[in-house]
Design a protein around this motif. Structure first.
Motif, PDB file in Angstrom:
ATOM      1  N   VAL A  80       0.103 -12.328  -6.857  1.00  0.00           N
ATOM      2  CA  VAL A  80      -0.568 -12.396  -8.163  1.00  0.00           C
ATOM      3  C   VAL A  80       0.475 -12.407  -9.269  1.00  0.00           C
ATOM      4  O   VAL A  80       0.442 -13.236 -10.187  1.00  0.00           O
ATOM      5  CB  VAL A  80      -1.500 -11.182  -8.372  1.00  0.00           C
ATOM      6  N   LEU A 120      -1.812   2.398  -4.868  1.00  0.00           N
ATOM      7  CA  LEU A 120      -1.559   1.879  -3.523  1.00  0.00           C
ATOM      8  C   LEU A 120      -0.125   2.198  -3.098  1.00  0.00           C
ATOM      9  O   LEU A 120       0.136   2.558  -1.941  1.00  0.00           O
ATOM     10  CB  LEU A 120      -1.792   0.369  -3.523  1.00  0.00           C
ATOM     11  N   ALA A 121       0.805   2.087  -4.066  1.00  0.00           N
ATOM     12  CA  ALA A 121       2.211   2.362  -3.753  1.00  0.00           C
ATOM     13  C   ALA A 121       2.378   3.810  -3.324  1.00  0.00           C
ATOM     14  O   ALA A 121       3.042   4.099  -2.322  1.00  0.00           O
ATOM     15  CB  ALA A 121       3.079   2.058  -4.969  1.00  0.00           C
ATOM     16  N   LEU A 175       6.601  -3.821  -9.492  1.00  0.00           N
ATOM     17  CA  LEU A 175       6.052  -2.613  -8.879  1.00  0.00           C
ATOM     18  C   LEU A 175       5.767  -2.857  -7.407  1.00  0.00           C
ATOM     19  O   LEU A 175       6.099  -2.032  -6.548  1.00  0.00           O
ATOM     20  CB  LEU A 175       4.770  -2.222  -9.620  1.00  0.00           C
ATOM     21  N   SER A 176       5.174  -4.014  -7.096  1.00  0.00           N
ATOM     22  CA  SER A 176       4.869  -4.256  -5.687  1.00  0.00           C
ATOM     23  C   SER A 176       6.151  -4.464  -4.889  1.00  0.00           C
ATOM     24  O   SER A 176       6.233  -4.024  -3.740  1.00  0.00           O
ATOM     25  CB  SER A 176       3.918  -5.437  -5.540  1.00  0.00           C
ATOM     26  N   CYS A 196      -2.079  -0.910  -8.265  1.00  0.00           N
ATOM     27  CA  CYS A 196      -0.841  -1.115  -7.509  1.00  0.00           C
ATOM     28  C   CYS A 196      -0.072   0.200  -7.401  1.00  0.00           C
ATOM     29  O   CYS A 196       0.456   0.534  -6.331  1.00  0.00           O
ATOM     30  CB  CYS A 196      -0.023  -2.168  -8.239  1.00  0.00           C
ATOM     31  N   ALA A 233      10.928  -0.166  -0.407  1.00  0.00           N
ATOM     32  CA  ALA A 233      11.037   1.218   0.050  1.00  0.00           C
ATOM     33  C   ALA A 233      10.424   1.396   1.431  1.00  0.00           C
ATOM     34  O   ALA A 233      10.787   2.316   2.162  1.00  0.00           O
ATOM     35  CB  ALA A 233      10.351   2.145  -0.946  1.00  0.00           C
ATOM     36  N   LEU A 234       9.485   0.509   1.804  1.00  0.00           N
ATOM     37  CA  LEU A 234       8.864   0.624   3.122  1.00  0.00           C
ATOM     38  C   LEU A 234       9.726   0.020   4.219  1.00  0.00           C
ATOM     39  O   LEU A 234       9.383   0.097   5.388  1.00  0.00           O
ATOM     40  CB  LEU A 234       7.517  -0.108   3.129  1.00  0.00           C
ATOM     41  N   PHE A 272      -0.408  -3.123   3.516  1.00  0.00           N
ATOM     42  CA  PHE A 272       0.698  -4.059   3.303  1.00  0.00           C
ATOM     43  C   PHE A 272       0.169  -5.385   2.764  1.00  0.00           C
ATOM     44  O   PHE A 272       0.729  -5.945   1.827  1.00  0.00           O
ATOM     45  CB  PHE A 272       1.445  -4.292   4.624  1.00  0.00           C
ATOM     46  N   GLU A 314       5.664  -6.870 -14.481  1.00  0.00           N
ATOM     47  CA  GLU A 314       5.466  -5.484 -14.069  1.00  0.00           C
ATOM     48  C   GLU A 314       4.778  -5.416 -12.701  1.00  0.00           C
ATOM     49  O   GLU A 314       5.213  -4.668 -11.817  1.00  0.00           O
ATOM     50  CB  GLU A 314       4.591  -4.811 -15.129  1.00  0.00           C
ATOM     51  N   ILE A 315       3.725  -6.204 -12.513  1.00  0.00           N
ATOM     52  CA  ILE A 315       3.032  -6.207 -11.215  1.00  0.00           C
ATOM     53  C   ILE A 315       3.995  -6.643 -10.121  1.00  0.00           C
ATOM     54  O   ILE A 315       4.105  -6.015  -9.064  1.00  0.00           O
ATOM     55  CB  ILE A 315       1.821  -7.153 -11.236  1.00  0.00           C
ATOM     56  N   ASP A 356      -4.943  -9.449 -20.055  1.00  0.00           N
ATOM     57  CA  ASP A 356      -3.854  -8.462 -20.057  1.00  0.00           C
ATOM     58  C   ASP A 356      -4.335  -7.124 -19.523  1.00  0.00           C
ATOM     59  O   ASP A 356      -3.698  -6.503 -18.687  1.00  0.00           O
ATOM     60  CB  ASP A 356      -3.365  -8.224 -21.496  1.00  0.00           C
ATOM     61  N   VAL A 364      -2.142  -3.181 -12.291  1.00  0.00           N
ATOM     62  CA  VAL A 364      -0.899  -2.417 -12.180  1.00  0.00           C
ATOM     63  C   VAL A 364      -1.209  -0.978 -11.767  1.00  0.00           C
ATOM     64  O   VAL A 364      -0.549  -0.406 -10.899  1.00  0.00           O
ATOM     65  CB  VAL A 364      -0.113  -2.427 -13.509  1.00  0.00           C
ATOM     66  N   LEU A 370      -0.728  -8.568  -4.203  1.00  0.00           N
ATOM     67  CA  LEU A 370      -0.444  -8.210  -5.598  1.00  0.00           C
ATOM     68  C   LEU A 370       0.864  -8.850  -6.036  1.00  0.00           C
ATOM     69  O   LEU A 370       0.996  -9.317  -7.173  1.00  0.00           O
ATOM     70  CB  LEU A 370      -0.357  -6.697  -5.745  1.00  0.00           C
ATOM     71  N   THR A 413       7.783  -1.086  -4.014  1.00  0.00           N
ATOM     72  CA  THR A 413       7.091  -0.405  -2.920  1.00  0.00           C
ATOM     73  C   THR A 413       7.461  -1.009  -1.577  1.00  0.00           C
ATOM     74  O   THR A 413       7.772  -0.312  -0.616  1.00  0.00           O
ATOM     75  CB  THR A 413       5.575  -0.549  -3.107  1.00  0.00           C
ATOM     76  N   MET A 414       7.403  -2.326  -1.523  1.00  0.00           N
ATOM     77  CA  MET A 414       7.647  -2.993  -0.246  1.00  0.00           C
ATOM     78  C   MET A 414       9.053  -2.729   0.247  1.00  0.00           C
ATOM     79  O   MET A 414       9.276  -2.524   1.446  1.00  0.00           O
ATOM     80  CB  MET A 414       7.466  -4.494  -0.435  1.00  0.00           C
ATOM     81  N   MET A 459       0.961   4.196   0.134  1.00  0.00           N
ATOM     82  CA  MET A 459       1.762   3.586   1.201  1.00  0.00           C
ATOM     83  C   MET A 459       3.062   4.332   1.441  1.00  0.00           C
ATOM     84  O   MET A 459       3.518   4.465   2.563  1.00  0.00           O
ATOM     85  CB  MET A 459       2.080   2.135   0.854  1.00  0.00           C
ATOM     86  N   LEU A 460       3.682   4.795   0.359  1.00  0.00           N
ATOM     87  CA  LEU A 460       5.014   5.391   0.516  1.00  0.00           C
ATOM     88  C   LEU A 460       4.941   6.837   0.970  1.00  0.00           C
ATOM     89  O   LEU A 460       5.785   7.297   1.719  1.00  0.00           O
ATOM     90  CB  LEU A 460       5.793   5.309  -0.800  1.00  0.00           C
ATOM     91  N   LEU A 517      -5.006  -7.137 -15.871  1.00  0.00           N
ATOM     92  CA  LEU A 517      -3.787  -7.061 -15.071  1.00  0.00           C
ATOM     93  C   LEU A 517      -3.159  -5.675 -15.156  1.00  0.00           C
ATOM     94  O   LEU A 517      -2.578  -5.198 -14.189  1.00  0.00           O
ATOM     95  CB  LEU A 517      -2.805  -8.145 -15.518  1.00  0.00           C
ATOM     96  N   GLU A 518      -3.311  -5.018 -16.332  1.00  0.00           N
ATOM     97  CA  GLU A 518      -2.814  -3.642 -16.428  1.00  0.00           C
ATOM     98  C   GLU A 518      -3.572  -2.741 -15.454  1.00  0.00           C
ATOM     99  O   GLU A 518      -2.991  -1.854 -14.835  1.00  0.00           O
ATOM    100  CB  GLU A 518      -2.974  -3.097 -17.849  1.00  0.00           C
ATOM    101  N   VAL A 573       3.453  -8.236 -18.484  1.00  0.00           N
ATOM    102  CA  VAL A 573       2.531  -7.498 -17.620  1.00  0.00           C
ATOM    103  C   VAL A 573       2.653  -7.999 -16.182  1.00  0.00           C
ATOM    104  O   VAL A 573       2.673  -7.231 -15.221  1.00  0.00           O
ATOM    105  CB  VAL A 573       1.084  -7.656 -18.122  1.00  0.00           C
ATOM    106  N   LEU A 574       2.766  -9.311 -16.048  1.00  0.00           N
ATOM    107  CA  LEU A 574       2.833  -9.884 -14.707  1.00  0.00           C
ATOM    108  C   LEU A 574       4.164  -9.562 -14.040  1.00  0.00           C
ATOM    109  O   LEU A 574       4.222  -9.328 -12.825  1.00  0.00           O
ATOM    110  CB  LEU A 574       2.600 -11.386 -14.798  1.00  0.00           C
ATOM    111  N   ALA A 605      -2.539  -5.915   1.074  1.00  0.00           N
ATOM    112  CA  ALA A 605      -2.987  -5.764  -0.312  1.00  0.00           C
ATOM    113  C   ALA A 605      -1.791  -5.839  -1.259  1.00  0.00           C
ATOM    114  O   ALA A 605      -1.824  -6.534  -2.277  1.00  0.00           O
ATOM    115  CB  ALA A 605      -3.728  -4.443  -0.477  1.00  0.00           C
ATOM    116  N   MET A 606      -0.718  -5.121  -0.905  1.00  0.00           N
ATOM    117  CA  MET A 606       0.454  -5.100  -1.764  1.00  0.00           C
ATOM    118  C   MET A 606       1.113  -6.475  -1.821  1.00  0.00           C
ATOM    119  O   MET A 606       1.573  -6.928  -2.869  1.00  0.00           O
ATOM    120  CB  MET A 606       1.423  -4.055  -1.202  1.00  0.00           C
TER     121      MET A 606
END
Lengths: 272, 499
Positions: free
Chosen positions: B121, A79-80, B144-145, A76, B151-152, B112, B140-141, A66, A73, B118, B148-149, A83-84, A69-70, B137-138, B114-115
């Motif tokens: 994942v 990176l976001a 979130l990714s 991530c 928005a791009l 790109f 969430e990943i 957990d 996050v 994710l 972002t994508m 990128m943005l 993975l956090e 949690v997963l 990398a995201m």
């Protein structure tokens, strides 16, 4: 539409109230939540992991995937932001400061640039001379903040703290540097490339510890399997320290990445 | 010791981090790293599937701790199948979309990848975990990714549709998390299998009921079931092509998988069908979603938007089918996760190829496309037939199980909606085919698309060979999966429902 929203909110609230009807009493020690798993953790965590801080034992050992993975996050999120927000378009106007006299030149033609050297200094429009008092105070504070941050990371398994908290403190020391001097000064000290690599490397350290345990014949993140190399003593605590360092690296880098990209709108100019 | 369940999830994460580092050090190696990572993940998923089909479920204890204390990744035939789908699409799409990614985001390509990894994942993790909080949690990943994508994507509307998606998505995830909180306070466990053993004694608890409703609503928001679908069409149609091709087939389908998992494994079929009386309501919701999705798709003038509404419609199939309350319906829903993933992937591959050449895919811009992009259109037609449900494509077989299930349950409205939606999809796609095949492009073309002038019309202007090859693989797999659907049902889905 507003009425509809109100109805939905009331329904959800009603549902939540309905759900509480059957909840255990407030502070009741005999609830399933405190009798089942947390009882096991409280009774056995120290014997299992030899780590006095039970919260760390749960986060970084029992439920370590957990936490990994956090951290992913967090990576991530960094990176976001990169990128943005990161703006790669070249600047149109250039500003230079003549160092001996303090005169500022504004060059509008993008083809004509002055090579910044000893005489001229490359600068941005938003530049303000940093305040000497603030600069001096922060220069004295920052090393202590950083030492404290490292302490918090390293002591995660013994006292409250850990990678996330320590990383945030370490990251904030860099942000303080950017605020008291300016952003360019920070980026001269720690480059964007370094931050980017650090944010990924932190999670890789965490994963590397997990993967090496796999190679040594255990499951992913099973620190027990390091015993042949590092000895039986406090082996799980050692594993946790390792992953906390990884978390700390990522969180530090991501804090700074988010700050520099948001505050300069991705341009990385001088200014705050 | 079998490590494949962990490798499926870990390989893309290693790939994501490596690509993240490489994007700063040596950009050109980011792509091979991503491709290798998804390849390894795919191979491990296939290995999982083979093992599980022969030997029964695998339980992988993360960190070496046994389930209620530690986190368990549990692979049975259902999620082994979903994992193969996810990783295969992730791998193939990465191969197919390289030209599109180069075209759309020249300056931030390495990040790109990398995201993208994710996101993979997140999806593989959601599909393999056996822990309720780890699932969050997963999710969430994944979210979130994908924010972002998206928005791009489209320069003007991408960010705003991503923002809408953020608001709705966060609410959905919070609902799920709140539900997990209620479960924990009542049982003290987060492990799915252990919770399932406790549920018989907790059947009358209002807390558990609330938890169930909260989790379900959260998952419904994430999968865009009809009244909660508003974020989906814009988000998927303005996303960059390389990402739309993976998010459209997989995101909603994985959430349907989560719903099925909550039904079968966590709360148990006894609890949800015998104790609770909400199955009929949910079948109605599915019915409405099918019809509403279909009707809204009819109103679209943009091909991407039209496909996005078809996704909303297909979600109705799976939700309705799963809640019919018999094995046939549930079989149809699970089979449709697989089939719809493949069909949507093939459709978006074809649309991505069109975007690569035409830039805009308003339906009226597609005139004469059969002459110009014959291979892309062949793939598109095949996928469209599958969505409509023409045998021997796979779409027919899952629809067949769903209709049989509806008849058995006496849910005539659902059966009628299924047949109606086939008709609507047929109308939709033949409208597109008509424009592409019969209308010649020499009539006036609006808004400076690529098709200006007569000389460009006759010459074949196909997408890059690699994109076409992947489209070919996807198209063939539609037929192969269709032909082997009996085997899939008997070997993979029924053992699960029987236990």
């Amino acid at each position: 539409m507003k009425l509809l929203s109100l109805i939905v909110v009331c329904l959800t609230g009603g549902l939540l109230l309905y759900g509480t009807a059957d909840l255990p009493d407030w502070g009741d020690p005999n609830t399933p939540a405190s009798l089942h798993l947390s009882k096991y953790y409280i009774e056995n965590a120290i014997r299992d992991t030899e780590v006095p801080n039970l919260v760390t034992a749960v986060l970084a050992d029992y439920r370590s995937i957990d936490t990994m993975l956090e951290t992913a996050v967090v990576f991530c999120a960094g990176l976001a932001c990169f990128m943005l927000l990161r703006d790669f378009t070249p600047k149109k106007d250039h500003y230079y400061r003549h160092v001996p006299s303090g005169v500022i030149l504004h060059v509008k033609n993008p083809d004509r640039q002055i090579i910044a050297g000893n005489e001229f200094e490359d600068m941005d429009k938003e530049w303000l001379p940093p305040d000497t008092i603030i600069k001096t105070v922060c220069r004295m504070l920052i090393p202590f903040i950083q030492i404290y941050a490292l302490y918090v990371v390293a002591h995660g398994d013994f006292s409250p703290g850990g990678g996330f908290q320590g990383g945030v403190i370490l990251g904030s020391s860099f942000i303080l540097l950017a605020i008291s001097y300016n952003l360019k000064y920070l980026l001269k000290r720690v480059s964007e490339k370094f931050l980017g690599i650090l944010s990924a490397a932190g999670v890789l350290v965490y994963m590397g510890i997990g993967l090496a345990a796999m190679v040594l014949g255990g499951n992913f993140l099973d620190y027990e399997k390091y015993a042949p190399i590092f000895g039986e003593h406090h082996i799980r605590a050692l594993g946790m320290l390792g992953v906390e360092i990884g978390v700390g690296m990522s969180v530090t880098a991501v804090m700074v990445i988010i700050y520099i990209n948001i505050v300069s709108e991705g341009k990385h100019d001088e200014g705050l | 010791m079998i490590h494949y369940p962990a490798i499926v999830v870990i390989a893309p994460l290693v790939g994501a981090l490596t690509a993240g580092i490489l994007s700063f050090v040596e950009e050109r190696y980011a792509y091979p790293a991503a491709l290798i990572a998804t390849g390894i993940s795919c191979a491990a998923a296939v290995r999982d599937l083979i093992y599980v089909a022969g030997h029964g479920p695998i339980a992988y204890h993360m960190g070496g701790w046994a389930p209620p204390m530690g986190i368990e990744y549990r692979i049975d035939t259902l999620n082994a199948m979903v994992l193969v789908l996810i990783t295969a699409i992730a791998f193939l799409n990465l191969a197919a979309s390289r030209p599109n990614i180069k075209q759309e985001m020249p300056d931030r390509r390495p990040s790109f990848y990398a995201m993208y990894l994710l996101f993979v994942v997140g999806l593989t993790g959601v599909a393999s975990t056996g822990d309720l909080f780890n699932l969050y949690v997963l999710i969430e990943i994944t979210s979130l990714s994908s924010y972002t994508m998206i928005a791009l994507g489209d320069r003007d509307r991408g960010p705003i549709s991503a923002l809408n998606y953020v608001f709705v998505g966060v609410i959905g995830a919070s609902f799920y998390l709140l539900g997990v909180g209620y479960i924990y306070i009542k049982t003290g466990t987060l492990n799915m299998a252990e919770f399932a053993t406790m549920i018989p004694t907790l059947q009358d608890s209002t807390t558990i009921l609330t938890a169930f409703i909260l989790c379900l609503v959260g998952v419904f928001i994430k999968m865009a079931l009809f009244p909660l679908h508003v974020w989906l069409p814009n988000a998927y149609s303005y996303a960059p092509v390389g990402f739309a091709r993976i998010v459209a087939p997989l995101m909603t389908k994985v959430m349907v998988y989560v719903m099925v998992r909550l039904m079968i494994t966590v709360f148990g079929l006894d609890y949800i069908f015998i104790k609770l009386h909400i199955a009929d309501t949910l079948v109605w919701l599915g019915t409405i979603a099918i019809l509403a999705g279909g009707v809204m798709a009819l109103a679209q003038t943009n091909l991407k938007k039209m496909l996005a509404y078809i996704i909303v419609c297909e979600i109705g199939y799976m939700v309705g089918g799963a809640w019919l309350g018999n094995n046939l319906g549930l079989t149809g829903a699970v089979l449709h996760i697989l089939n719809d993933g493949l069909m949507t992937f093939a459709l978006f591959l074809a649309v991505g190829n069109m975007v690569y050449k035409l830039d805009r895919v308003q339906i009226k811009d597609l005139k004469g496309l059969f002459a110009k992009m014959p291979w892309t259109m062949t793939g598109f037609v095949l996928a469209a037939f599958s969505i409509v449900g023409v045998p021997p494509t796979c779409g027919f077989f899952s629809k067949w199980y769903l209709i049989l299930g509806a008849f058995k349950a006496g849910a005539w409205h659902f059966a009628a909606a299924l047949i109606m939606s086939s008709l609507i999809c047929a109308v939709l796609f033949f409208k597109v085919f008509e424009v592409c095949f019969f209308e010649s492009p020499d009539t006036h073309v609006g808004h400076g698309s690529d098709t200006h002038g007569r000389h460009t019309t006759v010459a074949i202007q196909e997408a890059p060979a690699i994109s076409l090859a992947v489209l070919g693989i996807a198209g063939i797999s539609l037929i192969v999966v269709g032909m082997y659907s009996k085997t899939i049902v008997v070997r993979l889905i029924w053992p699960l429902l029987r236990s």
